[in-house]
Design an enzyme around this catalytic site. Sequence first.
Site, PDB file in Angstrom:
ATOM      1  N   THR A 149      48.002  82.794  58.398  1.00 32.14           N
ATOM      2  CA  THR A 149      49.171  83.577  57.988  1.00 32.14           C
ATOM      3  C   THR A 149      48.762  85.021  57.713  1.00 32.14           C
ATOM      4  O   THR A 149      47.706  85.278  57.143  1.00 32.14           O
ATOM      5  CB  THR A 149      49.820  82.972  56.739  1.00 32.14           C
ATOM      6  OG1 THR A 149      48.853  82.899  55.684  1.00 32.14           O
ATOM      7  CG2 THR A 149      50.350  81.583  57.015  1.00 32.14           C
ATOM      8  N   ASP A 150      49.618  85.950  58.089  1.00 30.17           N
ATOM      9  CA  ASP A 150      49.268  87.356  58.012  1.00 30.17           C
ATOM     10  C   ASP A 150      49.874  88.041  56.788  1.00 30.17           C
ATOM     11  O   ASP A 150      50.421  87.391  55.902  1.00 30.17           O
ATOM     12  CB  ASP A 150      49.675  88.066  59.299  1.00 30.17           C
ATOM     13  CG  ASP A 150      48.772  87.664  60.458  1.00 30.17           C
ATOM     14  OD1 ASP A 150      47.621  87.267  60.210  1.00 30.17           O
ATOM     15  OD2 ASP A 150      49.234  87.732  61.614  1.00 30.17           O
ATOM     16  N   LYS A 151      49.801  89.341  56.781  1.00 32.04           N
ATOM     17  CA  LYS A 151      50.148  90.157  55.626  1.00 32.04           C
ATOM     18  C   LYS A 151      51.522  89.815  55.063  1.00 32.04           C
ATOM     19  O   LYS A 151      52.520  89.809  55.779  1.00 32.04           O
ATOM     20  CB  LYS A 151      50.113  91.632  56.032  1.00 32.04           C
ATOM     21  CG  LYS A 151      50.468  92.593  54.904  1.00 32.04           C
ATOM     22  CD  LYS A 151      50.450  94.016  55.412  1.00 32.04           C
ATOM     23  CE  LYS A 151      50.893  94.992  54.331  1.00 32.04           C
ATOM     24  NZ  LYS A 151      50.932  96.384  54.820  1.00 32.04           N
TER      25      LYS A 151
END
Length: 433
Positions: free
Chosen positions: A151-153
């Site tokens: 999962t990203d920012k």
Amino acid sequence: MGLPSLRAAAGALRKACGAWIPRPGPYRFCLPPMAGNGKAPVPMGTRQEQDRKAPSGWQGRARAWEEPEQQAKKLKSSADGEPHRKLPKRKIVLLLAYSGKGYHGMQRNVGSSQFKTIEDDLVCALVRSGCIPENHGEDMRKMSFQRCARTDKGVSAAGQVVSLKVWLIDGILEKINSHLPSHIRILGVKRVTGGFNSKNKCDARTYFYMLPTFAFAHKDQDLQDETYRLSAETLQRVNQLLACYKGTHNFHNFTSQKGPQEPSARRYILDMFCEEPFVREGMEFAVIKVKGQSFMTHQIRKMVGLVVAIIKGYAPESVLERSWGEAKVDVPKAPGLGLVLERVHFEKYNQRFGCDGLHEPLDWAREEAEVTAFKEQHIYPTIISTEHHERSMALWLSTLPMHDFSATAHAAAGPDAKVPSPLEGSEGDGDSD
């Protein structure tokens, strides 16, 4: 021969040998070397023989011939306060929930302290709780660490799963959580097979995207306030469009750096739908759920963004079909705030190992109540409060008129035709596996 005669004979023998012949007893001694002979006689009883004859009750006692230093080392190793160092390492999985606001994604960036990630806090807690040695924290490959989804920012998770090798210390779950902030929790721990890899063994992933329902208001109304309420007719049309994503499609237009000819751009979507709306703090929200085998960077946010653009009247429905073709389509990317990894699925693993009597199935049914409580306490409030104060959805909606949804027509006209590039958000936003 009488007794006096025997004693006299023994005395004469002792005088002749110049040595003392001992009476029978627990210890035996060797005769001294004979004059003119450099070799000592063979001992009349060796320590090895004594060991074999020793009673079984002596096992575990310190042997008399051991050096004091050796005995001291044994005592120190059993009382040094770190008995788990002798425990074998075992492969486990951790059910992880976290609020991603303020973090630059899940995956740790080794050697970069500028961008804080969820794994930075997790690895620190693993070391401090005594589950892994410090050098494993510096090189995560040493503990075979793997996460299901990268999962990203800004993206949160309610059911992330990571696999790793640890010392199985007592109270492992409580000890890890004692070194984590409240917005990151380990909700479950289970033993798995030695070769288990949480990313490779994952059959599917389920995300949800939470957004204010005014995102579905038609552009002619353009209601971007708390008074908007989603009608049943609009919800039905939203679900009709979301259902078009089901099946296998070429999603090269829904990510970056993927060409239409790349096999990896084809992804399989099992289901996608929007649930009934609900009101929180005076604003109405809806949750879009999507289940797929895997997702590329920004794919889910662009899938949501394109449906919103169609519902609002900025793009025709035909753009959805064209987006799976080879031509370039300008697909808008919805904000990252509302994206949450809800759960990951291990159906094939559960069928093979979940009922073998040695391993538990990875279904997390017993932890469901804790997962729900974490979402209510940390994930939903963060999304709602951030939307109230930062109005990320309202700001993104104002950029939709800047997109050119007829870009495929220009692309078909010839190779020299200019195609407007999509409006990209801040680097690192979005979802990925």
